[in-house]
Design an enzyme around this catalytic site. Structure first.
Site, short mmCIF file in Angstrom:
data_model
loop_
_atom_site.label_atom_id
_atom_site.label_comp_id
_atom_site.label_asym_id
_atom_site.label_seq_id
_atom_site.Cartn_x
_atom_site.Cartn_y
_atom_site.Cartn_z
N ASP A 272 0.89 -1.15 0.00
CA ASP A 272 0.00 0.00 0.00
C ASP A 272 0.93 1.21 0.00
OD1 ASP A 272 -3.18 0.58 1.65
OD2 ASP A 272 -2.09 1.77 0.16
C1 GLC Z 1 -4.32 4.33 -0.22
C2 GLC Z 1 -5.22 3.12 -0.04
C3 GLC Z 1 -5.14 2.12 -1.15
C4 GLC Z 1 -4.94 2.87 -2.45
C5 GLC Z 1 -3.55 3.48 -2.40
C6 GLC Z 1 -3.27 4.35 -3.63
O1 GLC Z 1 -3.67 4.64 0.98
O2 GLC Z 1 -5.11 2.43 1.21
O3 GLC Z 1 -6.37 1.37 -1.16
O4 GLC Z 1 -5.06 2.00 -3.57
O5 GLC Z 1 -3.33 4.24 -1.22
O6 GLC Z 1 -4.10 5.47 -3.62
#
Ligand code: GLC
Length: 740
Positions: A272
């Site tokens: 993430d």
């Molecule tokens: C965010 C989310 C994830 C998302 C990523 C990119 O923190 O937790 O679901 O795809 O970052 O935006």
């Protein structure tokens, strides 16, 4: 170098590499034409890896920008481009910060949030959903869509419940597999998330979750296992939180042993954004693609930022010194190249399209089929469109955009039909009046800017409009802003916010005929229920929201949605909330899932706590009768299938759809079990007066429990109860079977 010349450069190199491989490919084709695609791709990857320098290999394992990773331009290996999210392709984000790039050609179709998809209990629609979203991602030249999210609904406080598929692992698994298959059939990788145990947004990047192996395997992992073993998902995103003291994004038990070991997952593990935390764990415990490191999620990047990633220079130095063997980075590169051959290096990749009528029809169909009719006293719904009728539409959610906000799943749709607009367009004879009623203010990231509207004058205006109308539709619920249904933090209250309950009472005082259109992605407290005749739960429905809501309110479509999670009467009736702070939100960043396997209706059934509305519940404008419930045998052995059949009759005066649900329990089990667990369902559409016998088959092996004493599944012998119903709290037949 601008985008075009860069693109041409890669295209020419790409033709070189394809030429190289094709001539080699011809040889391999000559020798064994029946080589499976997989083996051919592996052979190509085998031939590429030796060509790569160590620097090129390491560069492929981490971001080069907010949402892309490096390819190998020298060899024509392309970059990988990814975009959020589970409900549609997010607007283009800037190269190196979270600001939107301001493109004018990136508007798309916003599909309903996944809670709505789950409520349809219709796997075919899930497949159409994934396919349509995949086509739009192809059109936007994305190789990975960062979704779907399948974290289990453990508490109504979680800000991201709206993005996921509810409280039951079987429903989530059954709906997410066809979604991923549909999505990946367009040559775009799904990226199932967030692996694992990211069941709240509060302190999501620090909280350390403790839960039993049994609950981990029976509740929190099944949907991830299903897409790996049944849908061949090509990417998985690690989660922010810790599990038993270790970050889940590079976790020895989760990503290395269970995912890549036991489940033999052959795709890519993506972090993430800034969920990676050490080079060694990222190297050895299965992280392949590191994204978003070092940013606070909202910006704060420094010069040559990307070389400071854990899988960048620090990783390269450990490889050069021999501290980490080169085989470690080769394994990551192999998986990344495998993803490329499935997406941007695939020879027969379909084309993309966006904003088509087909996609809008899919969005509308899912929306109308996911809306849940919760209450309908005095046949409040459907509302006939007739000249002498005046309908007052009151509440901020009648006009508020629900595709904006919510966090990374937010979208920039080509259009979004609001509930008010949908009703105005559908009701050509009746008079539709409107009052804002209440205003939530707005939140800019983490702070709430209170409303500048005068609440009293809003209320007076709403009361006046209600007084002059025949019927009131109160369109309320939650918003997608901070501390509501939104990523990054959780709700702080179970009640409806912004004074809606007081307003509802004031409206009811001047007009007896009130129906509530609940726009949320979560359960809410419903002390106000006795003030309204009808309630429909409408979720966040995307581009076609207003049309779908008008379809159901007018009766053009008969609602058939079933709740994918329980609505507890009071917050403390919810399992996680009943165990206090250690259980939610955690104490000193340590959290224990004390309810263990008894999540959602499992808790309500087993502890005999009646919910306001139960998992699997949803009404119809018609009526159904159930007869001749039977199973094909009385006893079974492992690997067999249990076949349950049931005749469903539509006894009402219009067509409709019903969902027969099969729950299974074992009352004399030697281990603790929920009273019953969903193990099968079947949705059936019936014209009025018609009957149909549906059949649900259930693998006997799916009755096993996860036995911690053997760290494996254990199929207990003996008697089991089969509960057949149309809601978890409405079982109309219970049968007994025996497992020998
Ligand atoms: C965010 C989310 C994830 C998302 C990523 C990119 O923190 O937790 O679901 O795809 O970052 O935006």
């Amino acid at each position: 170098m601008n985008f075009v010349s860069k693109y041409c450069k890669i295209a020419s190199c790409l033709s070189l590499i394809v030429l190289l491989l094709n001539c080699e490919n011809k040889d391999s084709k000559k020798s064994d034409s029946n080589v499976s695609d997989f083996n051919q791709i592996e052979a190509k990857i085998d031939s590429i890896i030796p060509l790569l320098t160590l620097e090129e290999k390491v560069a492929m394992c981490h971001a080069q920008s907010k949402f892309s990773t490096k390819g190998v331009e020298r060899l024509g290996i392309p970059e990988i481009w990814m975009a959020d999210g589970p409900h549609g392709v997010r607007a283009e984000v800037s190269w190196d910060d979270w600001a939107y790039a301001g493109w004018t050609n990136d508007s798309i179709t916003a599909f309903p949030a996944l809670t709505c998809l789950a409520s349809t209990f219709n796997p075919e629609l899930a497949n159409k959903y994934g396919f349509s979203l995949g086509e739009e991602a192809r059109y936007r030249k994305k190789d990975i869509i960062l979704g779907p999210g399948v974290n289990i609904y453990r508490t109504p406080m979680n800000g991201r419940n709206f993005e996921y598929m509810g409280e039951d692992p079987f429903l989530t698994s059954t709906m997410v597999v066809p979604y991923v298959k549909g999505l990946q059939s367009t040559g775009v990788a799904a990226c199932i998330k967030h692996f694992a145990l990211n069941n709240q947004e509060r302190w999501r990047d620090k909280v350390d979750v403790y839960v039993s192996d049994r609950a981990l395997h029976e509740i929190y992992l099944p949907a991830f296992k299903a897409v790996v073993t049944e849908a061949d998902v090509w990417a998985i995103m690690g989660a922010y939180n810790k599990f038993r003291g270790q970050y889940t994004t590079h976790h020895e038990l989760l990503t290395k042993k269970i995912l890549k070991g036991d489940w033999e997952y052959d795709g890519v593990v993506v972090s993430d954004w800034s969920s990676a935390h050490t080079t060694d764990e990222a190297a050895y415990f299965g992280l392949d693609l590191e994204m978003g490191t070092g940013t606070d999620g909202l910006g704060l990047t420094t010069a040559n930022h990307y070389s400071q990633y854990y899988l960048a220079t620090p990783f390269l130095e450990k490889l050069k010194s021999g501290e980490i063997p080169e085989s470690v980075v080769d394994e990551k590169v192999r998986r990344i190249l495998r993803l490329m051959y499935r997406t941007n290096m695939s020879e027969n990749r379909p084309v993309g399209r966006a904003n088509t009528k087909a996609h809008q029809d899919v969005a509308r169909k899912i929306a109308t089929e996911g809306i849940v009719l919760l209450k309908n006293d005095n046949n409040f719904f459907p509302i006939e469109d007739k000249k002498e009728l005046t309908i007052a539409v009151i509440g901020e959610n009648a006009t508020r955009s629900m595709t904006a906000g919510g966090g990374s799943s937010e979208l920039k749709p080509k259009f979004e039909i609001s509930p008010l607009q949908g009703l105005q367009e559908r009701y050509k004879n009746a008079t539709i009046t409107h009052a804002l009623g209440y205003h939530s203010g707005k939140s800019i990231y983490d702070e709430i800017v209170p409303s500048t509207y005068n609440a009293d004058s809003l209320k007076l205006e709403a009361i006046q409009v209600a007084k002059e109308a025949d019927i009131v539709l109160f369109v309320g619920g939650l918003t997608k802003s901070h501390l509501q249904d939104c990523e990054g933090d959780d709700r702080r209250q179970y009640k409806l916010p912004f004074g809606q309950e007081e307003l509802l009472s004031a409206v009811k005082a001047v007009n007896k005929k009130v129906g509530f259109v609940l726009v949320t992605g979560n359960a809410v407290e419903m002390e106000w229920l006795n003030q309204v005749d009808g309630v429909i739960q409408t979720w966040y429905l995307g581009s076609m929201a207003g049309h779908a809501i008008a379809d159901v309110i007018s009766g053009d479509v008969n609602p058939s949605g079933k709740l994918p999670f329980s609505f507890p009467k009071k917050l403390e009736d919810n399992a996680a909330m009943s165990f206090g702070e250690t259980s939610y939100p955690g104490v000193d960043m340590k959290q224990e899932y004390k309810e263990d396997i008894l999540v959602g209706y499992r808790w309500h059934d087993t502890k005999n706590i009646e919910s306001q509305y139960a998992f699997g519940y949803g009404m119809s404008y018609t009526y159904f009768k159930f007869d001749n419930v039977s199973v094909d045998k009385e006893s079974y052995i492992k690997d067999e299938k249990i076949k349950i059949s049931c005749q469903v009759s539509n006894t009402g005066n219009r067509e409709g759809a019903e969902v027969v649900q099969i729950y299974i329990g074992k009352s004399d089990s030697k281990v603790k079990r929920a009273l019953k667990e969903l193990k099968g369902f079947s949705k059936v559409n019936l014209e009025q007066g018609k009957s149909e016998t549906i059949e649900v088959s259930i693998d006997v092996n799916k009755l096993a429990f996860y036995d911690e004493s053997i760290s494996d599944w254990n199929l207990e012998k003996g008697d089991y109860n089969i509960y057949v119903g149309n809601a978890s709290n409405n079982i109309f037949e219970t049968l007994k079977i025996n497992i020998k």
